[in-house]
Design a protein around this motif. Structure first.
Motif, short mmCIF file in Angstrom:
data_model
loop_
_atom_site.label_atom_id
_atom_site.label_comp_id
_atom_site.label_asym_id
_atom_site.label_seq_id
_atom_site.Cartn_x
_atom_site.Cartn_y
_atom_site.Cartn_z
N ALA A 8 -59.27 15.13 27.84
CA ALA A 8 -57.97 14.13 28.40
C ALA A 8 -58.62 12.67 28.71
O ALA A 8 -59.77 12.84 29.11
CB ALA A 8 -57.06 14.74 29.51
N CYS A 9 -57.85 11.97 28.92
CA CYS A 9 -58.45 10.45 29.41
C CYS A 9 -58.89 10.66 31.19
O CYS A 9 -59.69 9.93 31.53
CB CYS A 9 -57.40 9.37 29.25
SG CYS A 9 -58.43 7.68 29.63
N PHE A 10 -58.09 11.68 31.55
CA PHE A 10 -58.52 11.91 33.14
C PHE A 10 -60.05 12.36 32.91
O PHE A 10 -60.86 12.02 34.03
CB PHE A 10 -57.63 13.08 33.71
CG PHE A 10 -57.73 13.06 35.13
CD1 PHE A 10 -56.76 12.39 35.80
CD2 PHE A 10 -58.73 13.36 35.80
CE1 PHE A 10 -56.69 12.13 37.28
CE2 PHE A 10 -58.73 13.14 37.26
CZ PHE A 10 -57.68 12.80 37.95
N HIS A 64 -56.03 3.33 37.98
CA HIS A 64 -55.46 4.81 37.96
C HIS A 64 -56.36 5.99 38.39
O HIS A 64 -57.58 5.51 38.88
CB HIS A 64 -55.62 5.26 36.35
CG HIS A 64 -54.83 6.55 36.06
ND1 HIS A 64 -55.49 7.89 35.91
CD2 HIS A 64 -53.62 6.75 35.82
CE1 HIS A 64 -54.57 8.82 35.77
NE2 HIS A 64 -53.50 8.17 35.66
N SER A 66 -57.77 8.48 37.98
CA SER A 66 -58.85 9.23 37.37
C SER A 66 -60.20 8.08 37.34
O SER A 66 -61.08 8.45 37.41
CB SER A 66 -58.49 9.33 35.84
OG SER A 66 -58.02 8.34 35.18
N ASP A 88 -57.67 -1.00 34.61
CA ASP A 88 -56.69 -0.59 33.82
C ASP A 88 -56.24 -1.72 32.92
O ASP A 88 -56.31 -3.04 33.23
CB ASP A 88 -55.20 -0.35 34.51
CG ASP A 88 -55.43 1.08 35.21
OD1 ASP A 88 -56.60 1.67 35.26
OD2 ASP A 88 -54.25 1.70 35.54
N ASP A 114 -59.35 0.74 30.89
CA ASP A 114 -58.53 1.81 30.50
C ASP A 114 -57.26 1.35 30.04
O ASP A 114 -56.36 0.77 30.57
CB ASP A 114 -58.33 2.70 31.61
CG ASP A 114 -57.26 3.76 31.68
OD1 ASP A 114 -56.61 3.93 30.76
OD2 ASP A 114 -57.35 4.70 32.68
N CYS A 148 -54.62 3.19 28.35
CA CYS A 148 -53.83 4.23 28.26
C CYS A 148 -52.22 3.75 27.94
O CYS A 148 -51.61 4.26 26.97
CB CYS A 148 -53.81 5.24 29.30
SG CYS A 148 -55.06 6.38 29.29
N HIS A 149 -51.94 2.76 28.62
CA HIS A 149 -50.56 2.33 28.44
C HIS A 149 -50.59 0.82 27.59
O HIS A 149 -49.49 0.25 27.67
CB HIS A 149 -49.78 2.02 29.82
CG HIS A 149 -49.48 3.13 30.58
ND1 HIS A 149 -48.55 3.78 30.40
CD2 HIS A 149 -50.04 3.76 31.73
CE1 HIS A 149 -48.22 4.82 31.04
NE2 HIS A 149 -49.31 4.65 31.95
N THR A 169 -56.12 7.38 25.57
CA THR A 169 -55.47 8.85 25.61
C THR A 169 -54.99 8.97 24.24
O THR A 169 -54.25 7.96 23.65
CB THR A 169 -54.63 8.96 26.80
OG1 THR A 169 -54.03 10.44 26.65
CG2 THR A 169 -53.58 7.91 26.66
N LYS A 229 -50.23 9.33 24.98
CA LYS A 229 -49.17 8.47 25.28
C LYS A 229 -48.55 8.15 23.73
O LYS A 229 -48.05 8.70 23.05
CB LYS A 229 -49.50 7.43 25.93
CG LYS A 229 -49.50 8.01 27.51
CD LYS A 229 -50.11 7.04 28.73
CE LYS A 229 -50.20 7.94 30.17
NZ LYS A 229 -51.31 7.81 30.75
C1 LIG Z 1 -51.86 8.68 31.61
C2 LIG Z 1 -53.32 7.80 31.97
C3 LIG Z 1 -54.50 8.49 32.08
C4 LIG Z 1 -54.86 10.04 31.91
O1 LIG Z 1 -54.51 10.20 30.76
P1 LIG Z 1 -54.45 11.75 29.85
O2 LIG Z 1 -55.08 11.76 28.70
O3 LIG Z 1 -53.24 12.24 30.30
O4 LIG Z 1 -55.64 12.42 31.15
C5 LIG Z 1 -55.51 7.52 32.56
N1 LIG Z 1 -55.40 6.35 32.90
C6 LIG Z 1 -54.40 5.70 32.65
C7 LIG Z 1 -54.08 4.37 33.27
C8 LIG Z 1 -53.07 6.46 32.63
O5 LIG Z 1 -51.93 5.82 32.55
#
Ligand SMILES: *Cc1c(COP(=O)(O)O)cnc(C)c1O
Length: 394
Positions: free
Chosen positions: A109-111, A135, A137, A180, A209, A211-212, A238, A241
């Motif tokens: 996971a990205c976490f 985030h 993480s 982020d 990061d 992810c969004h 990730t 999403k």
């Molecule tokens: C959703 C998210 C994560 C975690 O991603 P996963 O793959 O669900 O663990 C990490 N960083 C950001 C900015 C996120 O929005």
């Protein structure tokens, strides 16, 4: 188990409940999508990270099935023992090429990617300069690393410069700025133009990061650096999403970064390899996403339409252009009441309040996706107007 211990946990739970902070999960009966069913009722879903509407795309379901048939169900191993298939390496190469990076490494996971990326790369002699709204993480990953920590106020470039100066004056060997690409509570973009300029001025590395953003922001969905027209050193992201919505994370960057993470990143070394079905579908998702200008256009159109009409109705939004559209409501009880009033009208949203967002900043974070039709949005807008009047928000 000791009664006293369980009583202690019960008291903590009661305190969470008493503060109105208890999170309740709703059970979706069937697949994720723009329209879902909950408790036998059809609901419009305005709170998934399903930006391109691919979470239940038949092409991804088929790619997952095909990969499971050709490569089996599970790996029963971490990557370095006997858990690496040709598919894993193909996905690493594919995501790296998509992002314009030398190589990439997959995580569960990205976490885990964020949890594992800092500690192997930086040590006591180094410094990490981190945005205050990063985030969870990233925050955890930085905690696990021995580098000195500096924090700058969200998107405040003067404060970033102050912290970079402090890191340099403290004699740091290497300095890394971590941010982020998009701040998910507000839908604000990080100022990557200025961040990369300051990184140049202070000889710092950059980690974003995304992810969004990956899949739908920037040309071909290559993310916030592509949108800003800049290069960053390391990207994390990730597959959970926009890129299909299942799971899986990655770090992409220069070859030695990826090579060292493969030797030293603890969530990579000590956790199972991604299952073939997920990897196969992620490969298919990248093919779809790269060519999905139509979906990105639809997403932009939906987000613009949604923002516009909510504003016209008199809702207080945060400014921006990202498909995250937060409707600001003030205190937590109002956000909860508004979410309930929307639920009654067939709209699924999620209220956010302290400590996830600042006190007085309670909100409903709506998220647009490309699978929502104009009829869906008009239905939702009517429900928002109704619920707004019922709860005194409007
Ligand atoms: C959703 C998210 C994560 C975690 O991603 P996963 O793959 O669900 O663990 C990490 N960083 C950001 C900015 C996120 O929005």
């Amino acid at each position: 188990m000791a009664e006293a211990f369980l009583d202690h946990l019960k008291a903590t739970l009661a305190a969470i409940e008493a503060e109105g902070l208890m999170k309740q999960e709703r059970y979706i009966e069937g697949p994720q999508g723009a329209r879902v069913q909950i408790g036998g009722r059809p609901m419009l879903n305005l709170c998934a990270n399903n930006y391109l509407g691919l979470a239940n795309d038949p092409r991804l379901v088929e790619a997952a099935r095909a990969a499971m048939e050709s490569h089996g169900y599970g790996m029963a191993s971490v990557r370095f023992i006997c858990g690496t298939q040709d598919l894993h390496r193909a996905l690493e190469a594919r995501i790296a090429a998509f992002l314009g990076m030398q190589d990439a490494i997959l995580f569960a996971a990205c976490f885990d990617a964020n949890g594992g990326v800092f500690e192997p790369l930086l040590g006591e002699a180094d410094a990490i300069v981190s945005d205050s709204l990063n985030h969870a993480s990233i925050i955890d990953g930085i905690r696990l690393c021995k580098a000195r920590r500096f924090r700058f106020q969200n998107n405040d470039m003067e404060d970033l410069e102050r912290q970079l100066k402090a890191a340099r004056e403290g004699g740091a060997r290497f300095v890394l700025i971590a941010t982020d690409g998009v701040f998910s509570m507000d839908g604000y973009f990080a100022n990557l133009e200025e961040i990369t300029r300051l990184a140049g001025a202070y000889d710092a590395l950059t980690l974003v990061d995304d992810c969004h953003a990956t899949g739908f922001v920037g040309p071909q969905g290559r993310g916030t650096p592509a949108r800003a027209g800049v290069k960053v050193d390391i990207l994390t992201g990730t597959f959970g999403k926009a890129l299909g919505g299942a799971l899986g994370g990655y770090v992409a960057g220069p070859q030695p970064v990826i090579d060292l993470l493969r030797q030293r990143a603890r969530p990579y070394l000590f956790s199972n390899a991604l299952p073939p079905a997920v990897v196969g579908a992620a490969l298919a998702a990248l093919d779809i996403v790269e060519a999905a200008d139509d979906l990105r256009k639809q997403l932009t159109t939906n987000a613009g339409y949604w923002r516009n009409i909510l504003e016209t109705l008199g809702f207080h939004l945060l400014p921006g252009s990202h498909p995250i559209v937060p409707v600001m409501l003030g205190e937590a009880p109002k956000a909860q009441a508004f979410a309930r009033a929307l639920d009654k009208r067939g709209i699924m949203v999620s209220p956010f309040f302290y400590p996830v967002v600042p006190k007085g900043g309670a909100r409903i974070r709506t998220q647009m996706n490309a699978a929502l039709t104009r009829e869906d949005l008009d239905f939702a807008l009517e429900a928002f107007a109704d619920a707004g009047r019922e709860t005194g928000v409007l």
